[in-house]
Design a protein around this motif. Structure first.
Motif, PDB file in Angstrom:
ATOM      1  N   ILE A 170     -36.833 -19.453  19.532  1.00  0.00           N
ATOM      2  CA  ILE A 170     -37.418 -20.019  18.301  1.00  0.00           C
ATOM      3  C   ILE A 170     -36.565 -21.448  17.977  1.00  0.00           C
ATOM      4  CG2 ILE A 170     -37.556 -19.963  16.179  1.00  0.00           C
ATOM      5  CD1 ILE A 170     -37.938 -16.858  16.186  1.00  0.00           C
ATOM      6  N   VAL A 171     -35.474 -21.333  18.320  1.00  0.00           N
ATOM      7  CA  VAL A 171     -34.518 -22.207  17.839  1.00  0.00           C
ATOM      8  C   VAL A 171     -34.936 -23.560  19.002  1.00  0.00           C
ATOM      9  CG1 VAL A 171     -32.223 -23.068  17.606  1.00  0.00           C
ATOM     10  CG2 VAL A 171     -32.707 -21.091  16.833  1.00  0.00           C
ATOM     11  N   ARG A 172     -34.867 -23.049  20.179  1.00  0.00           N
ATOM     12  CA  ARG A 172     -35.166 -23.958  21.500  1.00  0.00           C
ATOM     13  C   ARG A 172     -36.584 -24.734  21.095  1.00  0.00           C
ATOM     14  NH1 ARG A 172     -36.599 -20.766  26.124  1.00  0.00           N
ATOM     15  NH2 ARG A 172     -38.713 -21.069  25.054  1.00  0.00           N
ATOM     16  N   THR A 229     -46.436 -11.036  12.214  1.00  0.00           N
ATOM     17  CA  THR A 229     -46.737 -11.508  13.797  1.00  0.00           C
ATOM     18  C   THR A 229     -45.817 -10.277  14.575  1.00  0.00           C
ATOM     19  OG1 THR A 229     -44.810 -12.796  13.727  1.00  0.00           O
ATOM     20  CG2 THR A 229     -46.877 -13.889  13.044  1.00  0.00           C
ATOM     21  N   GLU A 230     -46.094 -10.453  15.662  1.00  0.00           N
ATOM     22  CA  GLU A 230     -45.326  -9.449  16.790  1.00  0.00           C
ATOM     23  C   GLU A 230     -43.801  -9.836  16.539  1.00  0.00           C
ATOM     24  OE1 GLU A 230     -46.315 -10.010  20.958  1.00  0.00           O
ATOM     25  OE2 GLU A 230     -44.613  -8.724  21.255  1.00  0.00           O
ATOM     26  N   LEU A 231     -43.507 -11.067  16.423  1.00  0.00           N
ATOM     27  CA  LEU A 231     -41.968 -11.306  16.023  1.00  0.00           C
ATOM     28  C   LEU A 231     -41.541 -10.677  14.768  1.00  0.00           C
ATOM     29  CD1 LEU A 231     -39.174 -12.864  16.340  1.00  0.00           C
ATOM     30  CD2 LEU A 231     -40.204 -14.740  15.055  1.00  0.00           C
ATOM     31  N   GLY A 232     -42.455 -10.810  13.901  1.00  0.00           N
ATOM     32  CA  GLY A 232     -42.071 -10.260  12.548  1.00  0.00           C
ATOM     33  C   GLY A 232     -41.931  -8.815  12.659  1.00  0.00           C
ATOM     34  N   THR A 257     -33.170 -20.015  10.303  1.00  0.00           N
ATOM     35  CA  THR A 257     -33.636 -18.785  11.183  1.00  0.00           C
ATOM     36  C   THR A 257     -34.000 -17.782  10.275  1.00  0.00           C
ATOM     37  OG1 THR A 257     -31.454 -18.310  11.864  1.00  0.00           O
ATOM     38  CG2 THR A 257     -32.556 -19.237  13.322  1.00  0.00           C
ATOM     39  N   GLY A 258     -33.536 -17.600   9.067  1.00  0.00           N
ATOM     40  CA  GLY A 258     -33.857 -16.468   8.060  1.00  0.00           C
ATOM     41  C   GLY A 258     -35.183 -16.867   7.641  1.00  0.00           C
ATOM     42  N   ASP A 259     -35.408 -18.153   7.226  1.00  0.00           N
ATOM     43  CA  ASP A 259     -36.916 -18.510   6.764  1.00  0.00           C
ATOM     44  C   ASP A 259     -37.975 -18.369   7.730  1.00  0.00           C
ATOM     45  OD1 ASP A 259     -35.759 -19.150   4.418  1.00  0.00           O
ATOM     46  OD2 ASP A 259     -35.889 -21.395   4.400  1.00  0.00           O
ATOM     47  N   GLU A 300     -32.343 -12.199  22.155  1.00  0.00           N
ATOM     48  CA  GLU A 300     -33.660 -12.768  22.897  1.00  0.00           C
ATOM     49  C   GLU A 300     -34.677 -13.128  21.915  1.00  0.00           C
ATOM     50  OE1 GLU A 300     -32.642  -9.120  23.637  1.00  0.00           O
ATOM     51  OE2 GLU A 300     -34.602  -7.999  23.417  1.00  0.00           O
ATOM     52  N   LEU A 301     -34.782 -12.548  20.606  1.00  0.00           N
ATOM     53  CA  LEU A 301     -36.105 -12.951  19.781  1.00  0.00           C
ATOM     54  C   LEU A 301     -35.785 -14.481  18.813  1.00  0.00           C
ATOM     55  CD1 LEU A 301     -36.834  -9.563  17.919  1.00  0.00           C
ATOM     56  CD2 LEU A 301     -37.837 -10.611  19.670  1.00  0.00           C
ATOM     57  N   ILE A 302     -34.505 -14.897  18.948  1.00  0.00           N
ATOM     58  CA  ILE A 302     -33.841 -15.688  18.226  1.00  0.00           C
ATOM     59  C   ILE A 302     -33.857 -17.174  19.084  1.00  0.00           C
ATOM     60  CG2 ILE A 302     -31.986 -16.902  16.890  1.00  0.00           C
ATOM     61  CD1 ILE A 302     -33.337 -14.856  15.270  1.00  0.00           C
TER      62      ILE A 302
END
Ligand code: B4P
Length: 187
Positions: A68-70, A44-47, A32-34, A63-65
């Motif tokens: 992404i993992v899913r 990006t918006e996430l970034g 997730t760090g990378d 809520e941001l993480i």
């Protein structure tokens, strides 16, 4: 089929070891760090949302993480195994992961907990010198680790998934111990 989680304080060598282990056994390394650092560098918006938290040494909001993992775990290469590096980072993320995996008929095999002293961590990270690697931010990340991430040691211990490894040794020695655990998993 091997599914692993790497747990440990910042700078304990999760990323370093995850790259070696995933390369040796050919399962995807999901950091997730990378993913967050890539989003920051691409603007990006996430970034943009994640950057302030990362620069301070705080965890990025769940809520941001979680999404992404899913999404990453639903990609084809993750069907036959994976190595999660830096996720979960708190009990909410661990509970989310557990129910996500339940829903797709998966579970993690082992949680590899890298143990490293604070002094070694500060020394390693100051040498690395990433943007979030100054002494004040490192100390804050260690505090966040103790408050939010360390409770996962009990969480996974109680599920009989936890294996602790002394990470305060050379990269090769730590890899050797981790491989012994992976090789002991009969698949
Ligand atoms: P991460 O990218 O996960 O990074 P880390 O914890 O700082 O490092 P890691 O343990 O991977 O150490 P490494 O191998 O690189 O997190 C960064 C930030 O992203 C977090 O603070 C947070 O803001 C955010 N984030 C990430 N995931 C999140 C989540 N799930 N939820 C919310 N926020 C999240 O090793 C460090 C250094 O030590 C390297 O220079 C390496 O060369 C050296 N090293 C490694 N092993 C060594 C050894 N055995 N001996 C000597 N040096 C060694």
């Amino acid at each position: 089929m091997t599914r692993l989680i790497f747990l440990g304080p910042p700078g304990s060598g999760k990323g370093t070891q995850a790259a070696v282990i995933s390369g040796s056994y050919s399962f995807p390394h999901i950091s997730t760090g990378d993913i967050l650092r890539q989003a920051v560098s691409q603007g990006t918006e996430l970034g943009q949302k994640a950057q302030t938290y990362m620069d301070r040494g705080d965890l990025v909001p769940d809520e941001l993480i979680l999404g992404i993992v899913r999404d990453r775990l639903s990609e084809p290469d993750a069907k036959t195994g994976w190595l999660l590096d830096g996720f979960p980072r708190n009990v909410e993320q661990a509970t989310y992961l557990e129910s996500l995996l339940d829903g797709i008929g998966q579970s993690c095999d082992r949680v590899l907990n890298l143990q490293v002293s604070d002094d070694s961590i500060v020394k390693r990270l100051l040498e690395r010198g990433r943007k979030d690697d100054n002494e004040e931010v490192i100390r804050h990340r260690l505090q966040v680790y103790r408050q939010q991430t360390a409770p996962l040691i009990d969480f996974y211990q109680s599920r009989q998934k936890l294996v602790s490894v002394n990470g305060d040794r050379s990269v090769e020695e730590v890899t050797h111990s981790l491989k012994a655990v992976v090789n002991s998993l009969a698949h």
